[in-house]
Design an enzyme around this catalytic site. Structure first.
Site, mmCIF file in Angstrom:
data_model
loop_
_atom_site.group_PDB
_atom_site.id
_atom_site.type_symbol
_atom_site.label_atom_id
_atom_site.label_comp_id
_atom_site.label_asym_id
_atom_site.label_seq_id
_atom_site.Cartn_x
_atom_site.Cartn_y
_atom_site.Cartn_z
ATOM 1 C CG HIS A 103 4.444 27.149 -67.130
ATOM 2 N ND1 HIS A 103 3.475 27.984 -67.639
ATOM 3 C CD2 HIS A 103 3.827 25.963 -66.914
ATOM 4 C CE1 HIS A 103 2.319 27.335 -67.715
ATOM 5 N NE2 HIS A 103 2.515 26.098 -67.271
ATOM 6 C CG ASP A 118 3.589 31.021 -69.051
ATOM 7 O OD1 ASP A 118 4.672 30.420 -69.141
ATOM 8 O OD2 ASP A 118 2.553 30.494 -68.615
ATOM 9 C CB SER A 167 0.096 24.262 -69.058
ATOM 10 O OG SER A 167 -0.414 24.361 -67.750
#
Length: 597
Positions: A331, A361, A447
């Site tokens: 993402h 992911d 992230s």
């Protein structure tokens, strides 16, 4: 009263004092001056006598030292001669009687100086007595005279004699003779002992020398003040050293004036967390899918809040020459094929996206770095050995390069978590992510960052957190074993292939009561997935699945909904095993095997 008679005043009626007629002020002054002069002469004589006495003592001391030195030399020569003579005589074995006679003959010769000295003492004593008699006679004659000049002559005569050369020489001779008499007796006794054996003479000679204890006593007696000063300095040094070595390491003495910053840095103990953090920051980079340079990273993250993430972190898991392979979140990368990579000391390069996997992911980016850069690949850990409560740190770049290399600390809060994820942002969960839970702070930009254990090894990829009101400290990371497997497939093939059974499913819990009854399901069955359609020649059709079948168990695991079904199927993407399943068909429970290849 008759005129021819002498007028006499009776003594009892005589009122004036007689001495008033004979008072002579000039005479009184002369007497006082004479007394003062006598006193000054006496003080001067006393001072001169004291100086002469000290001078005599000093001369005596020098004479004694000189004579002792000469006697010692003569004694050593005599003893050496005696030893040589005794060695030569020992060849003829002389008898003890001869040796004794030899000693007895020597003694009178050595005693003779004593008699001479005694005679001199008698002569000095007689001279002294005569002198004393002369002084006494003069003193008696002088005492009989009451005149002041007579007493003055007496003092002058005494002083002249006391300081005369004859009197001084007599006193010097007396001191020297007394000293010589003592030394003669000591030499006689020492020679008598030395005549017995050579060993005894050596011991006697050594006994005359000062021992070590005497030297130590003399040293401390003469230099006790210096010794005390040295001891005080040593004690002060020990105390200062104790102060520096016993500093409170809990932070209470951080501002102590005796503690310098250099000593603090040298004495700092590195913990496992500190070592892991300082090692891991060289393997963390910033990943941006917006390659423009118009705004800062913090502004981009703030402006794009609510949209697809454009900024995050990445972990260098592989380095080949000047190329590095970066593992990050799918993402973060999005759909763009190029990413801006910031590494080292704000060096940048454009990286190429090798592959992405939206279900796990995970994405892999490859780029080149400058020579001499401190970027290095991180050590891989084992996420299967994680323990609840294990300490971890999260290393990333929250808000981009503005806060790069940030480290947050926490623990493993939970294992084997199944987190629903909305991949396409349609407010519908698409997949269950297998992750472990942690309480370390995770911010936008973290992230894709690394989760590091106490040994500095990578155990997970920070992926997401629960961002809700009244919820704090719940973040999730992808286990490194799963992430590494996906990264290798992306690096090799550019994609990850998952098994597809070719069936369309819906959740039992979402059906209404009428549909539930039409399937003839038992009332207690309220979980599972119902098959709405089966594609032709699909794995589902080959496995024998039919429309309206309800799958409640797969691979020995309960199937709650379609997310759980997909998670179980995807977990066998590598082995593609045939999985046992339990279904309800026409209200009856059946066992079936579902093929994945």
């Amino acid at each position: 009263m008759a005129n021819d008679k002498k007028h006499v005043i009776p003594r009892e009626k005589y009122g004036r004092k007689r001495r008033e007629y004979f008072h002579n002020e000039e005479r009184e002054q002369r007497v006082q001056m004479e007394r003062k002069a006598r006193k000054q002469r006496a003080e001067k004589a006393e001072k001169l006598a004291k100086n002469n006495e000290e001078r005599v003592k000093e001369n005596l001391r020098k004479a004694r030292i000189e004579k002792l030195t000469q006697e010692e030399i003569q004694q050593q020569q005599a003893m050496a001669t005696k030893r040589n003579s005794s060695n030569s005589e020992s060849e003829f074995e002389p008898s003890e009687d001869n040796a004794l006679n030899h000693v007895s003959k020597q003694q009178p010769e050595e005693v003779s100086p004593t008699s001479d000295i005694a005679k001199d003492d008698v002569e000095v004593a007689s001279t002294t007595n005569e002198t004393n008699g002369y002084l006494k006679t003069n003193e008696i004659s002088n005492d009989s005279d009451i005149d002041v000049n007579a007493s003055t002559n007496k003092d002058r005569l005494h002083d002249d004699y006391f300081y005369s050369e004859e009197a001084q020489q007599s006193r010097v001779n007396q001191y020297i003779e007394e000293d010589n008499s003592d030394k003669v007796h000591n030499n006689i006794a020492r020679n008598h002992k030395s005549g017995q054996t050579d060993d005894k003479s050596d011991q006697h000679r050594h006994s005359d020398q000062p021992t070590l204890i005497d030297k130590v006593k003399y040293f401390f007696k003469e230099h006790w003040a210096k010794v005390l000063i040295v001891l005080a300095v040593i004690l002060l040094i020990v105390l200062i050293n104790a102060i520096f070595n016993n500093v409170d390491h809990n932070g209470n003495t951080k501002d102590n004036i005796f503690q310098s910053s250099d000593n603090a840095n040298k004495e700092k103990t590195y913990t496992d967390t500190m070592k892991s953090a300082n090692s891991a920051i060289h393997s963390i980079v910033t990943v941006e899918n917006d390659t423009s340079n118009n705004s800062s990273s913090a502004e981009k993250e703030t402006q794009e809040a609510g949209k697809e993430n454009e900024l995050g972190s990445g972990v260098v898991y592989k380095k080949v020459g000047d190329s590095i392979f970066i593992m990050t979140n799918a993402h973060v990368v999005g759909d763009k094929k190029e990413q801006k990579i910031t590494y080292g000391n704000n060096d940048t390069s454009i990286g190429k996206v090798i592959g992405t996997d939206k279900f796990s992911d995970i994405a892999v980016v490859k780029t080149k770095i400058k020579s001499g850069s401190d970027v290095k690949s991180i050590k891989m850990g084992d996420s299967s050995t994680l323990v609840l409560g294990e300490p971890i740190i999260v290393v990333g770049n929250p808000l981009g390069v503005d806060f790069k290399g940030s480290v947050s600390e926490g623990i493993v809060s939970g294992l084997n978590r199944h987190v629903p994820v909305d991949i396409d942002k349609d407010n519908q969960y698409d997949v269950l992510m297998s992750a472990f839970q942690m309480d370390a702070p995770v911010n936008p930009g973290n992230s894709g960052g690394g989760v590091i254990d106490k040994n500095g090894k990578l155990i997970g990829i920070a992926s997401l957190k629960i961002d809700m009101d009244h919820v704090e400290g719940i973040a999730f990371a992808i286990p490194v074993n799963d992430a590494e497997s996906i990264a290798k497939q992306l690096e090799a093939k550019g994609e990850v292939k998952y098994p597809n059974t070719g069936i369309k499913i819906a959740n039992v819990k979402d059906m209404d009561e009428a549909t539930h009854q039409s399937l003839n399901l038992p009332e207690e069955v309220n979980k599972g997935v119902v098959i709405g359609d089966v594609k032709d020649n699909s794995l589902g059709e080959k496995s024998g699945l039919q429309k309206n079948d309800v799958i409640v168990e797969l691979d020995g695991k309960e199937v709650e909904d379609n997310l759980r079904y997909r998670q179980i199927i995807f977990s066998h993407k590598d082995d593609l095993d045939t999985l046992p399943a339990k279904i309800y068909r026409d209200g009856k429970e059946q066992d079936i095997k579902i093929k994945l290849k």
